[in-house]
Design a protein around this motif. Structure first.
Motif, PDB file in Angstrom:
ATOM      1  N   GLY A  13       1.814  -6.757  -7.051  1.00  0.00           N
ATOM      2  CA  GLY A  13       0.568  -7.234  -6.466  1.00  0.00           C
ATOM      3  C   GLY A  13       0.747  -8.152  -5.277  1.00  0.00           C
ATOM      4  N   ASP A  14       1.977  -8.674  -5.073  1.00  0.00           N
ATOM      5  CA  ASP A  14       2.221  -9.493  -3.879  1.00  0.00           C
ATOM      6  C   ASP A  14       1.910  -8.682  -2.621  1.00  0.00           C
ATOM      7  OD1 ASP A  14       3.003 -11.672  -5.344  1.00  0.00           O
ATOM      8  OD2 ASP A  14       5.136 -11.539  -4.829  1.00  0.00           O
ATOM      9  N   VAL A  15       1.462  -9.383  -1.583  1.00  0.00           N
ATOM     10  CA  VAL A  15       1.055  -8.744  -0.328  1.00  0.00           C
ATOM     11  C   VAL A  15       2.203  -8.796   0.683  1.00  0.00           C
ATOM     12  CG1 VAL A  15      -0.552  -8.898   1.621  1.00  0.00           C
ATOM     13  CG2 VAL A  15      -1.375  -9.275  -0.716  1.00  0.00           C
ATOM     14  N   ALA A  39      -0.856 -12.828  -3.711  1.00  0.00           N
ATOM     15  CA  ALA A  39      -2.118 -12.218  -3.276  1.00  0.00           C
ATOM     16  C   ALA A  39      -3.183 -13.252  -2.958  1.00  0.00           C
ATOM     17  CB  ALA A  39      -2.614 -11.252  -4.352  1.00  0.00           C
ATOM     18  N   ALA A  91      -2.590 -14.758   0.600  1.00  0.00           N
ATOM     19  CA  ALA A  91      -2.360 -13.852   1.727  1.00  0.00           C
ATOM     20  C   ALA A  91      -3.240 -14.191   2.926  1.00  0.00           C
ATOM     21  CB  ALA A  91      -2.574 -12.403   1.295  1.00  0.00           C
ATOM     22  N   ARG A 114      -1.145  -6.580   7.901  1.00  0.00           N
ATOM     23  CA  ARG A 114      -1.034  -6.470   6.444  1.00  0.00           C
ATOM     24  C   ARG A 114      -0.525  -5.071   6.144  1.00  0.00           C
ATOM     25  NH1 ARG A 114      -4.954  -9.235   2.019  1.00  0.00           N
ATOM     26  NH2 ARG A 114      -4.838 -10.829   3.649  1.00  0.00           N
ATOM     27  N   ARG A 173       1.633  -3.625  -0.334  1.00  0.00           N
ATOM     28  CA  ARG A 173       1.803  -4.462  -1.522  1.00  0.00           C
ATOM     29  C   ARG A 173       3.114  -4.144  -2.245  1.00  0.00           C
ATOM     30  NH1 ARG A 173      -2.467  -7.275  -3.571  1.00  0.00           N
ATOM     31  NH2 ARG A 173      -4.473  -7.024  -2.501  1.00  0.00           N
TER      32      ARG A 173
END
Length: 352
Positions: free
Chosen positions: A183-185, A316, A319, A335, A338
């Protein structure tokens, strides 16, 4: 003293063997002002000693871990030598070291260079080392020493080589990567062109194109050689600011191996970087290289940075704030995607 048959009537000097000590001394005097402008808290000594001193406590560290990095600029040097445009190659040298250091979470503290040539040309060497000093200023580290080696017989006329050595520090327990999770961006910071990797391929493509370094660039203003010497972007100060703001779990410098090989170096096993290739515009230099060489998209992605020089892996919920911070620092931000379950890099879409 015995005089060799048909030889000189006086003894040989080091200068007769091709090494000019006076030129070396003149160079040190010429570059002292450049080195001085890189001084930062912790700098203790100027150039000219047998070693260089640095005070970690004066730099503000309580329980520091040291981090070291060394690199060169590869065959990009060949273009600098052939065109005579040597003023920014030192920035590349610093960037290749300090952009790696910051990916460990470290602040670059000091830098040393190694410059080797067959015959020392003081004016040329001064321009090169002033470029190194500029890279140090832009990344907040001190140029505290180095080595200039004049080695006749080792290099062809006009050739030289460069290597760099950077030392940074961080407080114990603050190293990166740390805490990367699903889930990290992925936030991409734009590159300044090819940077300093893949130039053996670049030179082959230029040869294939039939263009000379002084020909008009097919992808930008100015001459082709000058366009390909655009210096590697320094991400240090802005990356450290983002790390200190909180929420940055990892940083990946996109160097040799391109977008395909570098991000997985900071991602735990069982997770992958999902990157949407349509989220940014492929810079013209890479399109020209790919079209001229007939490169496939996968080959392009694992050879070059393709317009993304650094990737931040960010929580997230942080971000938006980190993107805004990077933009405020002058970065062009994308961006990219993910962190997802999987392995390596998973690409979506196509390069535009």
């Amino acid at each position: 003293m015995t005089t060799p048959k048909n030889g000189p009537t006086t003894g040989l000097t080091y200068a007769d063997a091709g090494v000019d000590i006076d030129a070396g001394n003149a160079l040190v005097d010429r570059i002292k002002p450049a080195a001085k402008r890189t001084n930062r808290p912790g700098t203790m000594s100027g150039l000219g000693g047998f070693g260089a001193l640095f005070d970690l406590k004066a730099a503000g560290y309580n329980d520091p871990i040291l981090v070291g990095a060394t690199d060169g600029v590869g065959t990009k040097l060949r273009i600098a030598i052939d065109t005579g445009n040597v003023d920014t190659i030192g920035i590349d040298l610093v960037a290749m070291c300090v952009n790696d250091l910051v990916c460990q979470g470290a602040e670059p503290l000091f830098f040393l260079d190694y410059f080797a040539t067959g015959k020392l040309e003081v004016d040329q060497a001064t321009r090169i080392i002033e470029g190194i000093a500029e890279g140090c200023v832009q990344s907040g580290c001190a140029l505290i020493g180095g080595e200039t080696a004049e080695m006749p017989g080792m290099y062809h006329k006009g050739d030289f080589d460069l290597a760099g050595f950077a030392v940074g520090a961080m407080e114990r327990g603050s190293d990166l990567p740390a805490g990367v999770q699903e889930g990290d961006v992925l936030i991409g910071l734009a590159s300044n062109g090819v940077h300093s990797n893949g130039y053996s391929f670049v030179r082959k493509v230029v040869e294939l194109s039939g263009l000379g370094w002084d020909a008009p660039s097919p992808f930008s203003d100015g001459a082709l050689g000058q366009a390909l010497l655009a210096p590697t972007r320094l991400y240090v100060k802005q990356a450290l600011k983002a790390v200190r703001a909180g929420g940055v779990h990892a940083l990946a410098h996109i160097t040799g191996g391109g977008l395909t090989e570098n991000p997985p170096r900071v991602i735990p096993e069982g997770l992958a970087c999902e990157i949407d290739l349509s989220s940014w515009q492929l810079p013209p230099v890479f399109r020209w290289l790919a079209e001229t060489a007939g490169m496939s998209e996968p080959e392009l992605l694992k050879t070059f940075n393709c317009g993304i020089g650094m990737i931040a892996v960010v929580a997230a919920d942080r971000a938006d704030a980190i993107e805004a911070l990077f933009r405020a620092e002058g970065e062009t931000v994308t961006r990219l995607g993910r962190v997802v379950p999987g392995d390596g890099v998973i690409y979506k879409g196509r390069l535009l």
